[in-house]
Design a protein around this motif. Structure first.
Motif, PDB file in Angstrom:
ATOM      1  N   UNK A  75     -26.668 -52.231 -71.622  1.00 28.41           N
ATOM      2  CA  UNK A  75     -27.208 -51.798 -72.802  1.00 28.41           C
ATOM      3  C   UNK A  75     -26.095 -51.163 -73.887  1.00 28.41           C
ATOM      4  N   UNK A  76     -25.155 -50.523 -73.353  1.00 25.89           N
ATOM      5  CA  UNK A  76     -24.018 -49.910 -74.044  1.00 25.89           C
ATOM      6  C   UNK A  76     -23.282 -51.238 -74.594  1.00 25.89           C
ATOM      7  N   UNK A  77     -23.075 -51.928 -73.697  1.00 28.19           N
ATOM      8  CA  UNK A  77     -22.332 -53.177 -74.265  1.00 28.19           C
ATOM      9  C   UNK A  77     -23.108 -54.255 -75.398  1.00 28.19           C
ATOM     10  N   UNK A  78     -24.189 -54.157 -75.059  1.00 32.66           N
ATOM     11  CA  UNK A  78     -25.006 -54.862 -76.056  1.00 32.66           C
ATOM     12  C   UNK A  78     -24.864 -54.052 -77.628  1.00 32.66           C
ATOM     13  N   UNK A  79     -24.818 -52.841 -77.527  1.00 35.22           N
ATOM     14  CA  UNK A  79     -24.681 -51.988 -78.637  1.00 35.22           C
ATOM     15  C   UNK A  79     -23.300 -52.069 -79.378  1.00 35.22           C
ATOM     16  N   UNK A  80     -22.299 -51.929 -78.457  1.00 42.49           N
ATOM     17  CA  UNK A  80     -20.814 -52.039 -78.997  1.00 42.49           C
ATOM     18  C   UNK A  80     -20.682 -53.565 -79.618  1.00 42.49           C
ATOM     19  N   UNK A  81     -21.433 -54.791 -79.124  1.00 43.14           N
ATOM     20  CA  UNK A  81     -21.198 -56.020 -79.521  1.00 43.14           C
ATOM     21  C   UNK A  81     -21.809 -55.969 -80.788  1.00 43.14           C
ATOM     22  N   UNK A  82     -22.945 -55.435 -81.094  1.00 42.39           N
ATOM     23  CA  UNK A  82     -23.780 -55.671 -82.444  1.00 42.39           C
ATOM     24  C   UNK A  82     -23.117 -54.609 -83.449  1.00 42.39           C
ATOM     25  N   UNK A  83     -22.525 -53.503 -82.997  1.00 39.15           N
ATOM     26  CA  UNK A  83     -21.850 -52.655 -83.961  1.00 39.15           C
ATOM     27  C   UNK A  83     -20.702 -53.521 -84.665  1.00 39.15           C
ATOM     28  N   UNK A 229     -23.809 -33.289 -78.364  1.00 41.43           N
ATOM     29  CA  UNK A 229     -23.419 -34.636 -78.802  1.00 41.43           C
ATOM     30  C   UNK A 229     -23.260 -35.496 -77.674  1.00 41.43           C
ATOM     31  N   UNK A 230     -23.697 -36.620 -77.458  1.00 46.62           N
ATOM     32  CA  UNK A 230     -23.337 -37.448 -76.563  1.00 46.62           C
ATOM     33  C   UNK A 230     -22.643 -38.766 -77.000  1.00 46.62           C
ATOM     34  N   UNK A 231     -21.307 -38.740 -77.062  1.00 44.60           N
ATOM     35  CA  UNK A 231     -20.734 -39.748 -77.274  1.00 44.60           C
ATOM     36  C   UNK A 231     -19.867 -40.881 -76.432  1.00 44.60           C
ATOM     37  N   UNK A 232     -19.992 -42.229 -76.889  1.00 52.14           N
ATOM     38  CA  UNK A 232     -19.170 -43.207 -76.157  1.00 52.14           C
ATOM     39  C   UNK A 232     -17.955 -43.512 -77.156  1.00 52.14           C
TER      40      UNK A 232
END
Ligand SMILES: O=C(O)CCC(=O)C(=O)O
Ligand SMILES: [Fe+2]
Length: 354
Positions: A75-83, A229-232
């Protein structure tokens, strides 16, 4: 180097990166906490140990990393790619979802922290929409405004990925909120009621390579205003936290798939200064772009932030007077601090002299 950036980005001498001795050589670093315990049946003794550890780091650093946190890495990887796909577009495309004075969500490329421009561009979206926020920061103005997110056309799956990602990170935020509450001697769900109409939002930060990393910062020194805050952060690095005891800047080395948690101002006030909100900043570099994704866990607009009654008594008087979260939020969303040469609102303004 240095001459090629606009003066608005240039930090005062004392706030420029690398002006202090190199703390990267020091052995100390922010703690990493394993949350795997929360994924298995309750084991009271081990939970007690975890809660103690969280309480200790929230007092000493106000910052820690978590692993085995339950947010699926795909889920995180999909978000990083879309960003990345969103930011790779020409500026004119991104400007189509630009934030404005009425609606603070969307794209923005000229944010200022303490009146100096940050070397970054951001995209913000609320977790729960529509969100209800005060129409203005004026305390006498009771008018509310209902705002929805702005979504770009490209990449096509952007909206769906953002929703999926923020729902997962919100679950982690509630877990941490519960652990922090327990560490204060409160029931795990003590603070949940403040988030029923939460104004939480996720920010997708993009820091382009900077021709003058010795003069500018990706984000100037600041404290986060919300509960936690929850930060990646990606693998590039650049986040630094100020040590409570002496203000020295410590780099937070990227750990693949970990999340960084930091205690925000609301939590410090609720705990009546038992917990610490640390200043942090982001240094940039001339070669690599960097991405990060903070989730700001923000209460509902009508919540009054003040030290919790359970934590104050005759011997421990409240250190803050109550302030309204919605008005604080509205005030922070002003975009004209740099023009007015004043600093944005800080919790120190509500500090009581006991
Ligand atoms: O990019 C980072 O690592 C931190 C960003 C940050 O502190 C913020 O957006 O409030
Ligand atoms: Fe921050």
């Amino acid at each position: 180097m240095g001459e090629s950036i606009e003066p608005a980005f240039i930090q005062a001498l004392e706030h420029r990166p690398n002006t202090q001795e190199d703390t990267a050589q020091l052995p100390e670093t922010i703690p990493t906490i394993d949350l795997s315990l929360l994924n298995s049946p309750a084991e009271p003794l081990r939970l007690e140990g975890l809660v103690k550890e969280i309480g200790r780091v929230c007092k000493e650093w106000g910052f820690f990393q978590v692993v085995n946190h339950g947010v699926p890495s795909e889920v995180r990887q999909r978000m990083e790619k879309a960003a990345k796909e969103f930011y790779d577009q020409p500026l004119e495309e991104k400007m189509k979802v630009k934030r404005d004075a009425e609606n603070p969500m969307g794209y923005h490329d000229s944010e200022h922290t303490k009146n100096v421009r940050d070397w970054k561009e951001v995209f913000d979206f609320f977790s729960k929409e529509p969100a209800v926020i005060p129409a203005s920061e004026n305390p006498d103005d009771q008018e509310l405004r209902t705002v929805s997110n702005r979504w770009p056309q490209y990449p096509p799956e952007f909206r769906e990925v953002c929703k999926e990602y923020s729902a997962e990170v919100e679950k982690l935020a509630y877990k941490v909120l519960g652990l922090v509450s327990l560490s204060l001697g409160l029931p795990a769900d003590r603070l949940n009621e403040y988030f029923n109409h939460q104004l939480s939002f996720t920010r997708l930060n993009h820091y382009p390579p900077c021709p003058a990393p010795d003069l500018a910062l990706g984000v100037g020194r600041h404290k986060d205003a919300g509960a936690i805050t929850v930060l990646a952060q990606d693998e590039v690095g650049g986040l630094e936290v100020s040590r409570k005891s002496d203000g020295k800047w410590f780099p937070i080395k990227p750990t693949p798939d970990a999340y960084i948690i930091n205690i925000g101002n609301c939590m410090q006030v609720w705990s009546n200064d038992e917990l610490w909100t640390a200043e942090h900043r982001v240094v940039v570099n001339s070669e690599k772009e960097r991405f990060s994704m903070p989730f700001f866990f923000f209460p509902s607009h009508y919540v009054g932030i003040k030290p919790l009654e359970e934590l104050v008594n005759n011997h421990n008087c409240p250190n803050y007077k109550e302030y309204n979260w919605g008005k604080f939020f509205a005030s922070r969303n002003r975009s004209d601090y740099s023009k007015r040469q004043i600093e944005n609102i800080q919790i120190d303004q509500f500090k009581l002299s006991n």
